[in-house]
Design a protein around this motif. Structure first.
Motif, PDB file in Angstrom:
ATOM      1  N   ILE A   1     -10.748  -6.259  -3.245  1.00 14.98           N
ATOM      2  CA  ILE A   1     -11.246  -5.033  -2.405  1.00 14.98           C
ATOM      3  C   ILE A   1     -12.283  -4.387  -3.282  1.00 14.98           C
ATOM      4  O   ILE A   1     -13.259  -3.789  -2.632  1.00 14.98           O
ATOM      5  CB  ILE A   1      -9.769  -4.159  -2.352  1.00 14.98           C
TER       6      ILE A   1
ATOM      7  N   HIS B   1      -3.146  -8.399   7.974  1.00 15.20           N
ATOM      8  CA  HIS B   1      -3.104  -8.662   9.478  1.00 15.20           C
ATOM      9  C   HIS B   1      -3.754  -9.871   9.826  1.00 15.20           C
ATOM     10  O   HIS B   1      -3.815 -10.096  11.056  1.00 15.20           O
ATOM     11  CB  HIS B   1      -3.560  -7.461  10.322  1.00 15.20           C
TER      12      HIS B   1
ATOM     13  N   ILE C   1      -8.855 -10.190   3.664  1.00 15.68           N
ATOM     14  CA  ILE C   1      -9.126  -9.021   3.459  1.00 15.68           C
ATOM     15  C   ILE C   1     -10.282  -8.645   4.640  1.00 15.68           C
ATOM     16  O   ILE C   1     -11.341  -9.180   4.458  1.00 15.68           O
ATOM     17  CB  ILE C   1      -9.783  -8.822   2.051  1.00 15.68           C
ATOM     18  N   CYS C   2      -9.896  -7.793   5.344  1.00 10.46           N
ATOM     19  CA  CYS C   2     -10.818  -7.238   6.429  1.00 10.46           C
ATOM     20  C   CYS C   2     -11.659  -5.755   6.088  1.00 10.46           C
ATOM     21  O   CYS C   2     -10.790  -5.064   5.117  1.00 10.46           O
ATOM     22  CB  CYS C   2      -9.938  -6.832   7.717  1.00 10.46           C
TER      23      CYS C   2
ATOM     24  N   LEU D   1      -0.732  -3.844   9.025  1.00  6.07           N
ATOM     25  CA  LEU D   1      -1.453  -2.324   8.980  1.00  6.07           C
ATOM     26  C   LEU D   1      -0.493  -1.448   9.365  1.00  6.07           C
ATOM     27  O   LEU D   1      -0.350  -0.234   8.765  1.00  6.07           O
ATOM     28  CB  LEU D   1      -2.719  -2.395  10.216  1.00  6.07           C
TER      29      LEU D   1
ATOM     30  N   SER E   1     -11.120  -3.308   7.614  1.00  8.03           N
ATOM     31  CA  SER E   1     -10.033  -2.256   8.094  1.00  8.03           C
ATOM     32  C   SER E   1      -9.048  -2.063   6.827  1.00  8.03           C
ATOM     33  O   SER E   1      -8.896  -0.900   6.481  1.00  8.03           O
ATOM     34  CB  SER E   1      -9.161  -2.693   9.300  1.00  8.03           C
ATOM     35  N   ASP E   2      -8.909  -3.187   6.181  1.00  8.63           N
ATOM     36  CA  ASP E   2      -8.229  -3.054   4.705  1.00  8.63           C
ATOM     37  C   ASP E   2      -8.794  -2.111   3.814  1.00  8.63           C
ATOM     38  O   ASP E   2      -8.477  -1.564   3.360  1.00  8.63           O
ATOM     39  CB  ASP E   2      -7.842  -4.437   4.200  1.00  8.63           C
TER      40      ASP E   2
ATOM     41  N   TYR F   1      -7.617   1.479   2.351  1.00  5.30           N
ATOM     42  CA  TYR F   1      -7.494   1.545   0.949  1.00  5.30           C
ATOM     43  C   TYR F   1      -8.416   2.864   0.388  1.00  5.30           C
ATOM     44  O   TYR F   1      -7.815   3.539  -0.291  1.00  5.30           O
ATOM     45  CB  TYR F   1      -7.925   0.246   0.079  1.00  5.30           C
TER      46      TYR F   1
ATOM     47  N   LEU G   1       0.389  -5.108   3.341  1.00  2.32           N
ATOM     48  CA  LEU G   1      -1.048  -5.360   4.050  1.00  2.32           C
ATOM     49  C   LEU G   1      -1.038  -6.811   4.392  1.00  2.32           C
ATOM     50  O   LEU G   1      -0.420  -7.681   4.113  1.00  2.32           O
ATOM     51  CB  LEU G   1      -2.069  -4.945   3.206  1.00  2.32           C
TER      52      LEU G   1
ATOM     53  N   PHE H   1       0.838  -1.210  -0.091  1.00  2.05           N
ATOM     54  CA  PHE H   1       0.046   0.021   0.042  1.00  2.05           C
ATOM     55  C   PHE H   1       0.762   1.223  -0.134  1.00  2.05           C
ATOM     56  O   PHE H   1       1.850   1.434   0.766  1.00  2.05           O
ATOM     57  CB  PHE H   1      -0.951   0.103   1.158  1.00  2.05           C
TER      58      PHE H   1
END
Length: 349
Positions: free
Chosen positions: A333, A71, A36-37, A123, A39-40, A44, A69, A6
């Protein structure tokens, strides 16, 4: 090695970066899967709204952009740093990704997840799970038993978020519950309740696709837009109201409808992150002595509990978990942002 790096808002690149080497007390992992959370997605699309400061080095890890990225991930130990014992090359592990200071008021109370300087591997760290390899402190590893594969291992982190929320609720076996939201965390709350002997559970979800996904797992569902949620709660609880309700939706109406669904003395646990403020009348709490509690992330013991439940066969990934290659992370995403699917795991190798 290849990694999802990122650089800036809506700028995530698959790049070749140097392989990491473990320092003292660390291990090197060959990453397997990384989830992929939400939070991601925040990072983004709206990194500032996610509460992340990429302008300055992280106070604990010293990391800055660019950031690999990932976590919520699993992997296999391939190399040990100096001084590591109790871990062996070949161990398959899930990673508790939290960095905490140990000195603030939260840490002194054992609430590491509320640390004033909290960081997460993937992160705000040097490395992450969306890469072929990463290095982490050996103390963060949770070894997976033989009957828990690496795909399930990558789900330990989000399922631990849900497990911790159920712990915060205080609900006991035989109790009743309402879950608002059937995304990955709502699904995780349903599994955690099931593991603890709470069978009378109602899931409220406006998305037909998500209702279908969790219904296929065995949940009782209701559409709060076109159906009568209050009547469904009445039918479930013989008119008493639920003992606990979980906001896994991150929307104001989820909290207000949850409060209205509680038995006197019940509790709403907010496990979703809200992007907007909301209004509610505190008198609702007073008149029935109900409560609203927050639940953030997880403690190491939540990881252990989830792994034990996975080993016991509680969790089923049928229909709600999809895999994509590392090269497909950006498209994934975008798809999640558009409301498609439930959980996407990135295969790092």
């Amino acid at each position: 090695m290849k990694a999802a790096v990122f650089h800036a808002q809506e700028d995530l690149r698959i790049e070749e970066v140097a392989d990491p080497s473990p320092g003292p007390g660390q291990v090197k992992l060959r990453n397997a899967f990384a989830g992929i959370c939400g939070s991601d997605l925040h990072v983004y699309y709206t990194p500032e709204a996610a509460g992340l400061d990429f302008e300055h080095p992280h106070p604990l890890t010293g990391s800055t952009l660019p950031q690999i990225l990932g976590h919520e991930f699993s992997g296999t130990v391939v190399e040990l740093g100096e001084g590591v014992d109790g871990i062996s090359v070949g161990d398959r592990v899930a990673v508790w990704p939290i960095y905490y200071c140990g000195d603030c008021a939260a840490c002194r109370r054992g609430m590491y997840i509320a640390c004033q300087k909290i960081g997460f591997h993937g992160l705000s760290s040097d490395g992450g799970g969306m890469a072929e390899f990463t290095t982490v402190d050996a103390s963060k590893l949770h070894v997976l038993p033989e009957n828990v594969d690496l795909r399930l291992g990558a789900l330990v982190e989000p399922m631990a978020v849900a497990w911790h929320a159920v712990s915060r609720s205080g609900v006991e076996s035989g109790g009743t519950a309402l879950i608002a939201g059937a995304g990955p965390i709502g699904i995780g709350v349903w599994f955690a309740l099931k593991a603890r002997g709470i069978e009378k559970v109602l899931v409220s979800e406006p998305s037909a696709d998500r209702r279908a996904i969790i219904a296929a797992l065995g949940a009782t569902v209701v559409d709060p837009v076109t159906e009568d949620l209050g009547a469904a709660v009445t039918a479930l609880t013989d008119g008493d109201g639920v003992d606990v309700a979980f906001d896994a939706a991150g929307a104001g109406p989820a909290i207000t409808s949850s409060l209205a669904s509680l038995v006197p003395g019940g509790r709403v646990v907010v496990v979703a992150i809200h992007e907007r403020t909301m209004d509610f009348l505190p008198t609702q709490l007073v008149m029935a002595e109900t409560e609203i509690a927050g639940a953030l992330a997880y403690l190491p013991e939540d990881f252990d509990a989830v792994i034990a439940a996975m080993a016991a066969g509680v969790y089923d990934t049928t229909g709600w978990v999809k895999d994509v290659p590392l090269d497909g992370v950006v498209d994934a995403i975008h798809a999640l942002r558009g409301g498609a699917g439930a959980k996407i795991l990135v295969q790092s190798n």
